[in-house]
Write an enzyme that holds these catalytic residues in place. Structure first.
Site, short mmCIF file in Angstrom:
data_model
loop_
_atom_site.label_atom_id
_atom_site.label_comp_id
_atom_site.label_asym_id
_atom_site.label_seq_id
_atom_site.Cartn_x
_atom_site.Cartn_y
_atom_site.Cartn_z
N GLY A 56 -2.88 -3.29 0.39
CA GLY A 56 -3.35 -4.67 0.28
C GLY A 56 -4.19 -5.21 1.42
N GLU A 103 0.63 2.15 1.32
CA GLU A 103 -0.21 2.55 0.18
C GLU A 103 -1.57 1.87 0.21
OE1 GLU A 103 2.16 0.93 -2.96
OE2 GLU A 103 3.59 2.56 -2.96
N GLY A 117 -5.41 1.29 -0.35
CA GLY A 117 -6.46 1.83 -1.21
C GLY A 117 -7.80 1.37 -0.69
N ARG A 118 -8.04 0.06 -0.89
CA ARG A 118 -9.33 -0.55 -0.58
C ARG A 118 -9.77 -0.30 0.87
NH1 ARG A 118 -11.10 -5.10 -3.44
NH2 ARG A 118 -8.96 -5.43 -4.10
N CYS A 178 -25.92 -7.43 -22.04
CA CYS A 178 -26.14 -8.65 -22.79
C CYS A 178 -25.00 -9.66 -22.62
CB CYS A 178 -26.33 -8.31 -24.26
SG CYS A 178 -27.61 -7.05 -24.43
N TYR A 182 -12.42 0.28 -6.29
CA TYR A 182 -12.46 -0.51 -7.52
C TYR A 182 -13.90 -0.64 -8.03
CZ TYR A 182 -7.85 -1.31 -5.63
OH TYR A 182 -6.61 -1.10 -5.10
C1 PLP Z 1 -3.27 -1.64 -6.01
C2 PLP Z 1 -2.06 -1.18 -5.31
C3 PLP Z 1 -2.15 -0.69 -4.00
C4 PLP Z 1 -3.44 -0.66 -3.21
O1 PLP Z 1 -3.94 -1.92 -2.95
P1 PLP Z 1 -5.22 -2.04 -1.97
O2 PLP Z 1 -5.49 -3.50 -1.94
O3 PLP Z 1 -6.32 -1.26 -2.57
O4 PLP Z 1 -4.81 -1.53 -0.64
C5 PLP Z 1 -1.00 -0.22 -3.41
N1 PLP Z 1 0.19 -0.22 -4.05
C6 PLP Z 1 0.31 -0.68 -5.31
C7 PLP Z 1 1.63 -0.65 -5.97
C8 PLP Z 1 -0.80 -1.18 -5.97
O5 PLP Z 1 -0.66 -1.64 -7.22
#
Ligand code: PLP
Length: 421
Positions: free
Chosen positions: A239, A275, A277-278, A346, A375
């Site tokens: 997050g 965890e 991601g971004r 469109c 994403y």
């Molecule tokens: C989407 C998600 C993440 C990653 O979130 P980021 O904002 O990309 O770091 C981690 N854990 C869970 C359970 C998620 O759904």
């Protein structure tokens, strides 16, 4: 920080000039930088140094197997949210013991797949899911390691579509109910309670919501241990946000985030899992597109690109901002003018930016969307029968197409017309 910089007036991906990639694969395309992926992964590694930990990359942000294999090679685990992502992680060479299974609606088939193939843990999100997992595990004669995802009812102060830690969100169990759910889990056959999981949302730009959530997890850890549960792993979710708009104040750094984790949990003797991601993949990718037309409208000029909302949906879906820059570096001091930057789909929603100030640009020229590695490709579609765009990976002066553009035949042959039509 990333590795997409101007050199001799041309935007490069590491050592590869973007016009060279455009000439080879055509536009639009995504390109990712190994150096940026490595750098951001290592920032988290360093931020948690000294604590037992595993950084599990949230694959939903970018699930190309070349990206996964690169991060896994650095030691990353993976956070998957579907059976498909689980199989992708395995195909990219990630061992089961480094894969965490998250998600609010895991099916029994998905549970079976992961239990057979090996799994680090399931992050369970409800009582019915816990019962289903117990049934699947006992039918296979194995034990499923679990955490329960708790919903701490904290406002993540992010876009409502990516906030997940408020009581009205579908995620996790209310934290107040956790002791009862853990008591139930402890009695279920085939279930081994190992920890707690929390994830309050995405693109967080402040540390305070994390602090509030983590303090609640700390209290719960003590409470559950007092109840006799062996809580030895805390999955603190992802997050942490990234600076999409260079001119804005930057979100907290992974070091500051790591310091917060250390401060809240250092004395608990637990293994920490995160965890992200971004923050790992976001700035490690850009989307490159060509200008098809410049159309003079009523009081505004439209820059019509060959990329559209189906290639990068974040602006249409979340009103998200991406910096959009010319691939040929504008001369310093050049006049800027406002453009509405749009795609050919469109729908009026197919708008990347309104009244965006840019130096004058003409048809055939290339532009790059920054911070498009997370994403982006994963959320793309073939709406308007627009083929999924290629993904390219760069490392120093190497480039490789890591997902090719499908042909129109491949797309069209996917449909079947029944004989009775
Ligand atoms: C989407 C998600 C993440 C990653 O979130 P980021 O904002 O990309 O770091 C981690 N854990 C869970 C359970 C998620 O759904």
């Amino acid at each position: 920080m990333d590795h997409f910089l101007y050199r001799n007036g041309i935007l490069h991906a590491e050592d590869v000039p973007l016009p060279q990639i455009a000439a080879e694969v055509g536009t639009p395309f995504y390109v990712y930088s190994c150096a940026t992926l490595t750098r951001h992964y290592r920032l988290f590694e360093e931020a948690l140094a000294g604590m037992e930990h595993l950084v599990c990359f949230a694959m939903k942000s970018n699930s190309n197997q070349a990206v996964i294999a690169h991060l896994a090679g650095l030691g990353a685990g993976m956070d998957v949210v579907s059976g498909g992502e689980y199989l992708r992680a395995k195909a990219a060479g990630v061992p089961g013991e480094r894969i965490v299974f998250s998600g609010v609606g895991k099916t029994k088939d998905e549970m079976r797949m992961a239990l057979k193939g090996g799994i680090r843990q399931f992050n369970v999100e409800s009582e019915p899911e816990l019962i289903a997992l117990s049934e699947v595990a006992t039918s296979l004669g194995v034990t499923a390691p679990i955490t329960v995802r708790v919903n701490p009812d904290v406002d993540a102060k992010t876009h409502e579509k990516i906030a997940t830690g408020k009581s009205e969100n579908k995620f996790g169990i209310p934290i107040a109910k956790a002791p009862a759910v853990y008591a139930m889990a402890a009695k279920l056959p085939g279930i081994e309670v190992i920890g707690i999981d929390v994830h309050i949302g995405s693109q967080l730009t402040e540390l305070e919501p994390f602090r509030l959530a983590y303090e609640k997890v700390r209290e719960l850890t003590l409470r559950l241990r007092a109840d006799g549960h062996d809580i030895r792993r805390l999955d603190l979710g992802g997050g942490l946000g990234i600076p999409y708009e260079r001119s804005n104040t930057a979100p907290p750094l992974p070091t500051e985030y790591g310091a917060l984790i250390r401060e809240v949990f250092h004395d608990l003797d637990v293994e920490i899992e995160i965890e992200p991601g971004r923050l790992i993949s976001g700035n490690a990718g850009i989307l490159v597109a060509s200008v098809i037309y410049v159309k003079e409208g009523e009081g505004r000029d439209f820059l019509i690109l060959d990329a559209a909302m189906n290639d990068l949906v974040r602006p249409a879906m979340y009103g998200a901002w991406h910096d959009i820059i010319p691939v040929v570096e504008p001369a310093p001091g050049l006049d800027q003018r406002p453009y509405d930057i749009v795609g050919p789909v469109c729908e009026s929603g197919d708008t990347f930016a309104k009244q965006r100030q840019m130096p004058a640009i003409g048809p055939g020229e290339l532009v790059a969307f920054r911070s498009a590695g997370a994403y982006g490709a994963v959320m793309s579609s073939e709406y308007n029968t627009r083929p999924l765009i290629p993904e390219v990976l760069v490392k120093d002066d190497h480039m490789a197409v890591i997902r090719a553009r499908p042909t129109f035949d491949e797309i069209i042959n996917r449909d079947t017309i029944p004989s009775w039509v």
